[in-house]
Design an enzyme around this catalytic site. Structure first.
Site, PDB file in Angstrom:
ATOM      1  N   ASN A  47      12.530 -39.250   5.971  1.00 64.08           N
ATOM      2  CA  ASN A  47      11.741 -40.357   6.597  1.00 64.08           C
ATOM      3  C   ASN A  47      12.053 -41.501   5.884  1.00 64.08           C
ATOM      4  OD1 ASN A  47       9.665 -40.816   4.693  1.00 64.08           O
ATOM      5  ND2 ASN A  47       9.124 -38.514   5.164  1.00 64.08           N
ATOM      6  N   PRO A  99       4.042 -26.885   3.814  1.00 65.41           N
ATOM      7  CA  PRO A  99       2.632 -26.861   3.283  1.00 65.41           C
ATOM      8  C   PRO A  99       1.745 -28.177   3.519  1.00 65.41           C
ATOM      9  CG  PRO A  99       4.158 -26.777   1.640  1.00 65.41           C
ATOM     10  CD  PRO A  99       4.630 -26.798   2.419  1.00 65.41           C
ATOM     11  N   ILE A 152      -0.416 -30.444   1.802  1.00 67.94           N
ATOM     12  CA  ILE A 152      -0.851 -30.585   0.375  1.00 67.94           C
ATOM     13  C   ILE A 152      -2.174 -31.229   0.525  1.00 67.94           C
ATOM     14  CG2 ILE A 152      -0.386 -31.541  -1.772  1.00 67.94           C
ATOM     15  CD1 ILE A 152       2.683 -31.611  -0.910  1.00 67.94           C
ATOM     16  N   LYS A 169      -8.307 -33.215   7.630  1.00 69.27           N
ATOM     17  CA  LYS A 169      -7.851 -33.035   6.480  1.00 69.27           C
ATOM     18  C   LYS A 169      -8.974 -32.531   5.176  1.00 69.27           C
ATOM     19  CE  LYS A 169      -3.414 -33.840   7.449  1.00 69.27           C
ATOM     20  NZ  LYS A 169      -2.519 -32.918   7.548  1.00 69.27           N
TER      21      LYS A 169
END
Length: 398
Positions: free
Chosen positions: A208, A303, A305, A341
């Site tokens: 990105n 994953p 994180i 999250k």
């Protein structure tokens, strides 16, 4: 910052010991006094005379020198300093510290002190990567020992990788941070930064546009307030700040592993732009054009994180800060991300092309927390970092 500070410099045995001579000079330039201690192995690389001449102090070498014991016992020697610095910190010295061994002057000083200790590791890459060294590193960090480096690069043995001792000015910066009287002194904070590169084949990858500038600025601001910063960075455009422990990674999985290795910490700031997906099976050779059409790429999820750390049952940081780069409905999307999250704060910004923020020098963020939505004006990324670092310091002080 270092004027009149007393540094006890323990020089371990290794080719990097030659850097200790420049380190002494740099510390003296800044007004610090340096008392040098050499291990027997260190004397194979630098002489006590050269070390003593640069320090303007006697170089201590032997635990059983009775004259020195009468003048300044090893107990007082270890406690009269503001900071003990191990440079280079060899695998042997790190192992002795973990095992509580005290069979020479250097290891005895380290056992007999309550003075803060800063280590600058230097060793062969395979020694650094060895499970025993990594276990020792983790234990020493848990014991409150701080680290600067090691760096990655060419080694005297001809190999390449992590294990090079940090440069003298990097160590000086870390010493300045350690001795700073800021509100984050004694706090250990993890910062992730930069993009990740997910390989397609040996020459192509998914990435990105993150430059890593904001994450580096946050790490620098936290360090300036006295925090011990572990800086896990992907392949960013900007260099890491001085005086922090730098861990370089490429992929999301490597970043996840580095975060695990850095825990426990008092706070985690997850500013990295981690790729959401990776190619499930990256090719070990360059993909070629063919008449059969475009290659088919199967993706797997990387994953998460931020979510994993936010939801740790044991060892969760007291404060977890996530970042959300959005191109529309910034507050709504970032608020939903925070809930999904489980982090404490979300720092959100609009990175759509019209803003010029991604890759630019300025940022305009919204901080979302239990206190609501706090919209900050557009400002330089360093100013954003300073403001965020102060808010983190205030939160950890509560």
């Amino acid at each position: 910052m270092l004027a009149s500070k007393r540094i006890l410099l323990i020089i371990g045995g290794g080719i990097a010991a030659y850097k200790s001579l420049d380190l002494i000079r740099r510390l003296k330039e800044r007004g610090a006094s340096v008392t040098p201690v050499l291990t027997r192995a260190a004397e194979e690389f630098v002489t006590p005379l050269s070390v003593s001449a640069l320090a303007g102090e006697k170089a201590y070498r032997d635990l059983f020198d009775l004259t020195d014991e009468a003048e300044m016992g090893h107990i007082q020697l270890s406690r009269s300093a503001d900071l003990i610095v191990l440079a280079p910190a060899t695998a042997d010295l790190m192992g002795k510290m973990v095992g509580g061994l005290a069979n020479d002057l250097a290891s005895t000083l380290l056992m007999a002190t309550d003075t803060p200790v800063l280590c600058a590791p230097a060793m062969n890459v395979r020694m650094w990567d060895h499970p025993a060294t990594q276990r020792n590193l983790k234990q020493l960090q848990a014991d409150g020992i701080r680290f600067v480096g090691p760096n990655e690069g060419d080694m005297a043995c001809g190999e390449f990788g992590p294990g090079r001792m940090s440069e003298p000015l990097e160590i000086v910066a870390a010493i300045g941070t350690q001795l700073a009287d800021g509100p984050l002194r004694g706090k250990r904070i993890l910062v992730t930064s930069g993009p990740t590169h997910e390989p397609i084949d040996p020459v192509r990858y998914i990435a990105n546009r993150s430059s890593g500038a904001q994450g580096a600025a946050v790490a620098r601001a936290l360090s300036a307030l006295g925090a011990e910063v572990v800086f896990v960075t992907g392949p960013a455009d900007v260099p890491p700040p001085a005086g922090v422990q730098v861990v370089r990674v490429e992929t999301a999985q490597q970043m996840s592993d580095a975060v695990d290795a850095a825990l426990p910490v008092d706070a985690g700031v997850f500013a990295a732009a981690v790729a959401d997906w990776r190619v499930a099976t990256a090719s070990d050779r360059k993909l070629k054009k063919s008449h059969d059409g475009l290659p088919s790429l199967e993706f797997s999820e990387n994953p998460d994180i931020l979510k994993r750390v936010s939801r740790l049952e044991a060892g969760r940081p007291a404060l977890v800060v996530g970042f959300a780069a959005e191109t529309n409905d910034v507050v709504e999307n970032a608020t939903a991300k925070r809930a999904r999250k489980g982090c404490d704060w979300i720092v959100a910004n609009d990175v759509s092309p019209k803003t010029g923020i991604m890759g630019g020098s300025e940022n305009a963020v919204v901080l979302i927390s239990d206190d609501g939505v706090d919209e900050w004006p557009r400002m330089d990324k360093d100013m954003v970092a300073d403001r965020l670092a102060q808010k983190i310091a205030d939160a950890l002080a509560d």
